[in-house]
Design an enzyme around this catalytic site. Sequence first.
Site, PDB file in Angstrom:
ATOM      1  N   THR A  19       0.811  -1.216   0.000  1.00 46.83           N
ATOM      2  CA  THR A  19       0.000   0.000   0.000  1.00 46.83           C
ATOM      3  C   THR A  19       0.844   1.265   0.000  1.00 46.83           C
ATOM      4  OG1 THR A  19      -1.686  -1.198   1.245  1.00 46.83           O
ATOM      5  CG2 THR A  19      -1.881   1.193   1.191  1.00 46.83           C
ATOM      6  N   PRO A  42       0.463   5.879  -0.318  1.00 54.44           N
ATOM      7  CA  PRO A  42      -0.490   6.968  -0.046  1.00 54.44           C
ATOM      8  C   PRO A  42      -1.522   7.160  -1.159  1.00 54.44           C
ATOM      9  CG  PRO A  42       1.715   7.645   0.587  1.00 54.44           C
ATOM     10  CD  PRO A  42       1.855   6.316  -0.085  1.00 54.44           C
ATOM     11  N   GLY A  52      -4.245   2.341  -2.682  1.00 52.96           N
ATOM     12  CA  GLY A  52      -4.721   1.509  -1.599  1.00 52.96           C
ATOM     13  C   GLY A  52      -5.113   0.129  -2.086  1.00 52.96           C
ATOM     14  N   ILE A  66     -25.288  -7.843  21.926  1.00 51.17           N
ATOM     15  CA  ILE A  66     -26.086  -8.781  22.708  1.00 51.17           C
ATOM     16  C   ILE A  66     -25.690  -8.756  24.178  1.00 51.17           C
ATOM     17  CG2 ILE A  66     -26.446 -11.255  23.123  1.00 51.17           C
ATOM     18  CD1 ILE A  66     -26.428 -11.642  20.084  1.00 51.17           C
ATOM     19  N   GLU A 107      -5.221  -7.021   2.815  1.00 52.80           N
ATOM     20  CA  GLU A 107      -5.204  -8.067   1.787  1.00 52.80           C
ATOM     21  C   GLU A 107      -6.367  -7.918   0.806  1.00 52.80           C
ATOM     22  OE1 GLU A 107      -2.417 -10.382   1.790  1.00 52.80           O
ATOM     23  OE2 GLU A 107      -1.989  -8.698   3.077  1.00 52.80           O
ATOM     24  N   GLN A 147     -14.924  -4.854  -1.289  1.00 56.92           N
ATOM     25  CA  GLN A 147     -15.284  -4.488  -2.658  1.00 56.92           C
ATOM     26  C   GLN A 147     -14.316  -5.081  -3.677  1.00 56.92           C
ATOM     27  OE1 GLN A 147     -14.955  -2.416  -0.076  1.00 56.92           O
ATOM     28  NE2 GLN A 147     -17.057  -1.702   0.290  1.00 56.92           N
TER      29      GLN A 147
END
Length: 400
Positions: free
Chosen positions: A133, A135, A138, A351, A377, A381
């Site tokens: 990655t 800047p 991504g 819960i 990883e 999407q």
Amino acid sequence: MYLETPRKFRGLVNQANQVARAVLRPISRKYDSREHDYPVELDMLASLLDAMNDGAGSGTGAGRLNTAKGDSQTVVNGSNLSTVLGLTELCWGDVGLSLSLPRQGLGNAAIAAVADDEQMKKFGHLWAAMAITEPQAGSDSAAIRATAKQDGDDYIINGEKIYVTSGERADAVVVWASLDPSLGRAAIKSFVVEKGTPGMEVVRLEKKLGIKASDTAAITFTNCRVPASHLLGNPNIDVQRGFGGVMQTFDNTRPVVAAMAVGLARAALERTQELLKAQGIEPSYKGGLYQRPALEKELLVMEAELESARLLTLRAAWMADNGQPNSKEASMAKAKAGRTANAITLKCAEICTVRGYTEDELLEKWARDSKILDIFEGTQQIQQLIIARRLLNKSSSELK
């Protein structure tokens, strides 16, 4: 459907669970509150885990993709499957601490996936982080701008990488860089850059929502010179094939991250069931799902979702061990497990009300830790896009 753990891996699974229960769980809160402190308790586990990995050289990194097809009667249960089984148990203990184990870095998967035998001998023992990655790049790995220019018998790397898991602690970083940006993704290769190499500098450690026991670094490379032998895989640029070589890394690491998510989700669900049982609430498996009280229905749905994620993860790892292309299945496992872990940990915190939201329990920590498992990883999407491409037989240029 019920699948047994292969007999030869049952000892490994049991050992990993004991490590998670006796070592990781007790210090989980300690290092969540001391972000960037190195968990010294993990050093004693390194040699044990090396032995547990059956010579693969890395637990988190998985093993080499088996390219031998074999016949239909031959079944291989290898290092990819053993890795996801063991790591599921470790992350039942703590995800951040599991990512901090020496010589268990995600970068080891990049080495295992595409390194030749000589490189495996040289780098296989290292603790390797993975730097992809940037800047401005991504989820789209093909958009990276770091460069590696050949200079005689060396490559000179320039660029910046962010969100490098174990970037400060690891012995080496596997860096993705382009040999020629004008040729697009086909020119992207991965390089092993060892700690202390001139021109490589850790400039920042990130403060994060979760997995705080794991250091996450920003690293710059300024005229960083590495030997040509540190390029993993084929140094030639194949425009037709694209960057399938380096992308093969993800076929190994995505089931690994899915296994992390399965372990974490199982921890949250089991603890929630324990707390509810103490209050006299225990789901019945008789009758239709929608005939059950609302709370029981929630528990049964979470159990089913977790089991489906687990089975997808095992299949993707098993396919890698048996030389079957698993890009689609690896993305399916990662997408399902990441989404499921997010949903289960948040629902369990809800819960359990006050106990789920405060630091009296690890439930609130697990809810924070789970988010990264749906991001790194490859985001949800991106996984869905990869799955669609495989199902429709479309290239990345045809389906964006």
